[in-house]
Write a protein that holds these residues in place. Structure first.
Motif, PDB file in Angstrom:
ATOM      1  N   VAL A   1      -7.363 -21.486  -2.421  1.00 38.89           N
ATOM      2  CA  VAL A   1      -6.172 -22.487  -2.045  1.00 38.89           C
ATOM      3  C   VAL A   1      -6.436 -23.709  -2.769  1.00 38.89           C
ATOM      4  O   VAL A   1      -5.315 -23.995  -3.126  1.00 38.89           O
ATOM      5  CB  VAL A   1      -6.484 -22.771  -0.610  1.00 38.89           C
ATOM      6  CG1 VAL A   1      -5.743 -23.852  -0.170  1.00 38.89           C
ATOM      7  CG2 VAL A   1      -6.254 -21.732   0.626  1.00 38.89           C
TER       8      VAL A   1
ATOM      9  N   ARG B   1      -4.394 -22.903  -5.862  1.00 42.91           N
ATOM     10  CA  ARG B   1      -2.741 -22.974  -5.827  1.00 42.91           C
ATOM     11  C   ARG B   1      -2.387 -24.292  -5.644  1.00 42.91           C
ATOM     12  O   ARG B   1      -1.498 -24.652  -6.321  1.00 42.91           O
ATOM     13  CB  ARG B   1      -2.832 -22.319  -4.344  1.00 42.91           C
ATOM     14  CG  ARG B   1      -2.846 -20.841  -4.073  1.00 42.91           C
ATOM     15  CD  ARG B   1      -2.463 -20.230  -2.707  1.00 42.91           C
ATOM     16  NE  ARG B   1      -1.221 -20.410  -2.346  1.00 42.91           N
ATOM     17  CZ  ARG B   1      -0.834 -19.959  -1.146  1.00 42.91           C
ATOM     18  NH1 ARG B   1      -1.502 -19.728  -0.389  1.00 42.91           N
ATOM     19  NH2 ARG B   1       0.595 -20.211  -1.027  1.00 42.91           N
TER      20      ARG B   1
ATOM     21  N   TYR C   1       6.028 -25.115   9.331  1.00 35.05           N
ATOM     22  CA  TYR C   1       4.541 -25.800   9.518  1.00 35.05           C
ATOM     23  C   TYR C   1       4.595 -26.824  10.727  1.00 35.05           C
ATOM     24  O   TYR C   1       3.513 -26.531  11.421  1.00 35.05           O
ATOM     25  CB  TYR C   1       4.339 -26.447   8.224  1.00 35.05           C
ATOM     26  CG  TYR C   1       3.264 -27.520   8.401  1.00 35.05           C
ATOM     27  CD1 TYR C   1       2.186 -27.132   8.519  1.00 35.05           C
ATOM     28  CD2 TYR C   1       3.406 -28.944   8.857  1.00 35.05           C
ATOM     29  CE1 TYR C   1       0.750 -28.186   8.855  1.00 35.05           C
ATOM     30  CE2 TYR C   1       2.367 -29.694   8.973  1.00 35.05           C
ATOM     31  CZ  TYR C   1       0.894 -29.484   9.240  1.00 35.05           C
ATOM     32  OH  TYR C   1       0.021 -30.384   9.396  1.00 35.05           O
TER      33      TYR C   1
ATOM     34  N   ALA D   1      -5.966 -27.788   4.422  1.00 30.15           N
ATOM     35  CA  ALA D   1      -5.629 -26.353   3.975  1.00 30.15           C
ATOM     36  C   ALA D   1      -6.900 -25.809   3.248  1.00 30.15           C
ATOM     37  O   ALA D   1      -7.085 -24.344   3.589  1.00 30.15           O
ATOM     38  CB  ALA D   1      -4.451 -26.203   3.108  1.00 30.15           C
TER      39      ALA D   1
ATOM     40  N   SER E   1      -9.151 -22.532   4.823  1.00 35.16           N
ATOM     41  CA  SER E   1      -9.560 -21.385   4.513  1.00 35.16           C
ATOM     42  C   SER E   1     -11.185 -21.089   4.475  1.00 35.16           C
ATOM     43  O   SER E   1     -11.613 -19.986   4.649  1.00 35.16           O
ATOM     44  CB  SER E   1      -9.119 -21.377   2.871  1.00 35.16           C
ATOM     45  OG  SER E   1      -9.996 -22.246   2.238  1.00 35.16           O
TER      46      SER E   1
ATOM     47  N   ASP F   1      -1.427 -18.510  11.010  1.00 35.27           N
ATOM     48  CA  ASP F   1      -1.761 -19.627   9.977  1.00 35.27           C
ATOM     49  C   ASP F   1      -1.181 -20.814   9.897  1.00 35.27           C
ATOM     50  O   ASP F   1      -0.179 -20.684   9.610  1.00 35.27           O
ATOM     51  CB  ASP F   1      -1.876 -18.799   8.572  1.00 35.27           C
ATOM     52  CG  ASP F   1      -2.659 -19.577   7.456  1.00 35.27           C
ATOM     53  OD1 ASP F   1      -2.371 -20.848   7.456  1.00 35.27           O
ATOM     54  OD2 ASP F   1      -3.522 -19.012   6.784  1.00 35.27           O
TER      55      ASP F   1
ATOM     56  N   TYR G   1      -1.438 -23.579   7.757  1.00 38.88           N
ATOM     57  CA  TYR G   1      -1.152 -24.319   6.562  1.00 38.88           C
ATOM     58  C   TYR G   1      -0.270 -23.420   5.435  1.00 38.88           C
ATOM     59  O   TYR G   1       0.322 -24.038   4.616  1.00 38.88           O
ATOM     60  CB  TYR G   1      -2.292 -24.769   5.794  1.00 38.88           C
ATOM     61  CG  TYR G   1      -3.011 -25.792   6.664  1.00 38.88           C
ATOM     62  CD1 TYR G   1      -2.388 -27.021   7.047  1.00 38.88           C
ATOM     63  CD2 TYR G   1      -4.093 -25.482   7.577  1.00 38.88           C
ATOM     64  CE1 TYR G   1      -2.932 -27.960   7.553  1.00 38.88           C
ATOM     65  CE2 TYR G   1      -4.787 -26.573   8.269  1.00 38.88           C
ATOM     66  CZ  TYR G   1      -3.979 -27.664   8.255  1.00 38.88           C
ATOM     67  OH  TYR G   1      -4.867 -28.492   9.251  1.00 38.88           O
ATOM     68  N   GLU G   2      -0.251 -22.058   5.806  1.00 33.66           N
ATOM     69  CA  GLU G   2       0.557 -21.238   4.566  1.00 33.66           C
ATOM     70  C   GLU G   2       1.882 -21.732   4.563  1.00 33.66           C
ATOM     71  O   GLU G   2       2.512 -21.799   3.353  1.00 33.66           O
ATOM     72  CB  GLU G   2       0.628 -19.743   5.057  1.00 33.66           C
ATOM     73  CG  GLU G   2       1.176 -18.784   3.967  1.00 33.66           C
ATOM     74  CD  GLU G   2       0.596 -18.850   2.934  1.00 33.66           C
ATOM     75  OE1 GLU G   2       1.126 -18.651   1.703  1.00 33.66           O
ATOM     76  OE2 GLU G   2      -0.810 -19.399   2.632  1.00 33.66           O
TER      77      GLU G   2
END
Length: 256
Positions: free
Chosen positions: A9, A12, A38, A97, A101, A116, A118-119
Motif C-alpha cells: 500500500v 502505491r 469511500y 490505509a 493493511s 475494504d 480504503y481501496e
C-alpha cells in the motif's frame, strides 16, 4: 507480522503523482464515484465500531485494534512522502490505509459484511492525486457535497472498481445514461446501454457501449425521438451503467 501488505500500500502511495492536476481532470467522473464510495464504506465502519465522531477521514484500525502498528521502516518512508501533502485529513487516511493493511493480515475475523474501507480512496488517489475539503469536497475538477454520515451510509454502493470500468465512465462533459429495455431485458439486465454526453462547449455526443468494449457513436436516441425505434429505454445512474460495463467486459473477456 510481515511488512509486505503495508509495503504494498505504501508503494502505491509513493507511485502517485500528487501534483499532476491534468490526470484528475481526465478522471473526474470516476474520482467522484470513488470518493462517494469511500465515504459510504467509512460510514459503515464508523457505525459498526462507534467511531461516528471521527468520520469521515479517520484511522479505522484505531477503533478495531489500537495495538496494530505499521512496520517502522514503512512508516518512516511514508512520513517522508506525507510531509509535503495537504490537507491533514489526506495524511491521516494515507497513514490509515497502510496501517489497515497490517491489521488485515493479523485479523481474519473482520466483519464479512463490511467492505475494504480504503481501496476506493486509494484508487481515487491513483487517478489524480488528492482533494481539498472546504464547504464541498474539491477533487480537482469536480466538487461533491460531503453530506452527513447517515446519508452516506445509506447511499447506493459502487462496487465495480475495475480500472477498465472506471476508465469507461470518464469522458469530457456531463453524461446521461440510458438502459435499452424490452421483454426479457429489464433495467437491471438491459439489452445495452447508451449515453448522451454534452461537452462544455455545448456539443452533444450520443454513444453506445458496444461489444468492442468501448463507447461508439450511435443514432439510437435520435431515431427514438423521431419515432423510428421500437426498443424502449429508461434513464439509469452511473453506478448502474458501471455494473453493465463490468458484466459485459467479464462476459466477453472471461475476466472476473
Amino acid at each position: 507480522m510481515s511488512d509486505k501488505p503495508s509495503r504494498t500500500v505504501s508503494d502505491r502511495l509513493q507511485a502517485i503523482d500528487w501534483t499532476d492536476d491534468a490526470i484528475a481532470f481526465r478522471h473526474v467522473h470516476s474520482r467522484a464515484l470513488l470518493m462517494r464510495e469511500y465515504l459510504r464504506r467509512a460510514a459503515l465502519w464508523a457505525q459498526a465500531y462507534g467511531a461516528e465522531e471521527a468520520w469521515p477521514f479517520f484511522d479505522i484500525a484505531e477503533y478495531v485494534d489500537a495495538d496494530t502498528t505499521t512496520p517502522p521502516e514503512v512508516a518512516e518512508e511514508l512520513e517522508q512522502l506525507l510531509k509535503d501533502l495537504a490537507p491533514a485529513s489526506l495524511r491521516t487516511t494515507c497513514r490509515a490505509a497502510v496501517r489497515w493493511s497490517a491489521l488485515r493480515e493479523v485479523h481474519r475475523d473482520l466483519p464479512a459484511n463490511l467492505p475494504d474501507p480504503y481501496e476506493p480512496l486509494l484508487l481515487m488517489h491513483e487517478r489524480g492525486g488528492g482533494y481539498y475539503l472546504e464547504e464541498y469536497l474539491d477533487l480537482n475538477g469536480v466538487m461533491i457535497p460531503l453530506r452527513d454520515m447517515e446519508s452516506n451510509a445509506s447511499s447506493a454502493p459502487f462496487v465495480t472498481l475495475a480500472p477498465t470500468t472506471l476508465d469507461a465512465l470518464d469522458a469530457e462533459g456531463e453524461a446521461t445514461y440510458f438502459a435499452k429495455i424490452s421483454d426479457g431485458y429489464p433495467r437491471h439486465s438491459p439489452r445495452g446501454i447508451v449515453r448522451r454526453r454534452v461537452e462544455d462547449d455545448g456539443r452533444t455526443h450520443d454513444e453506445a457501449f458496444t461489444r468492442n468494449l468501448r463507447w461508439e457513436p450511435t443514432e439510437y436516441l435520435r431515431l427514438y425521438d423521431l419515432g423510428h425505434n421500437e426498443i424502449d429505454h429508461v434513464r439509469i445512474t452511473e453506478i448502474e451503467a458501471a455494473v453493465f460495463i463490468e458484466s459485459l467486459t467479464e462476459k466477453l473477456t472471461g475476466a472476473s
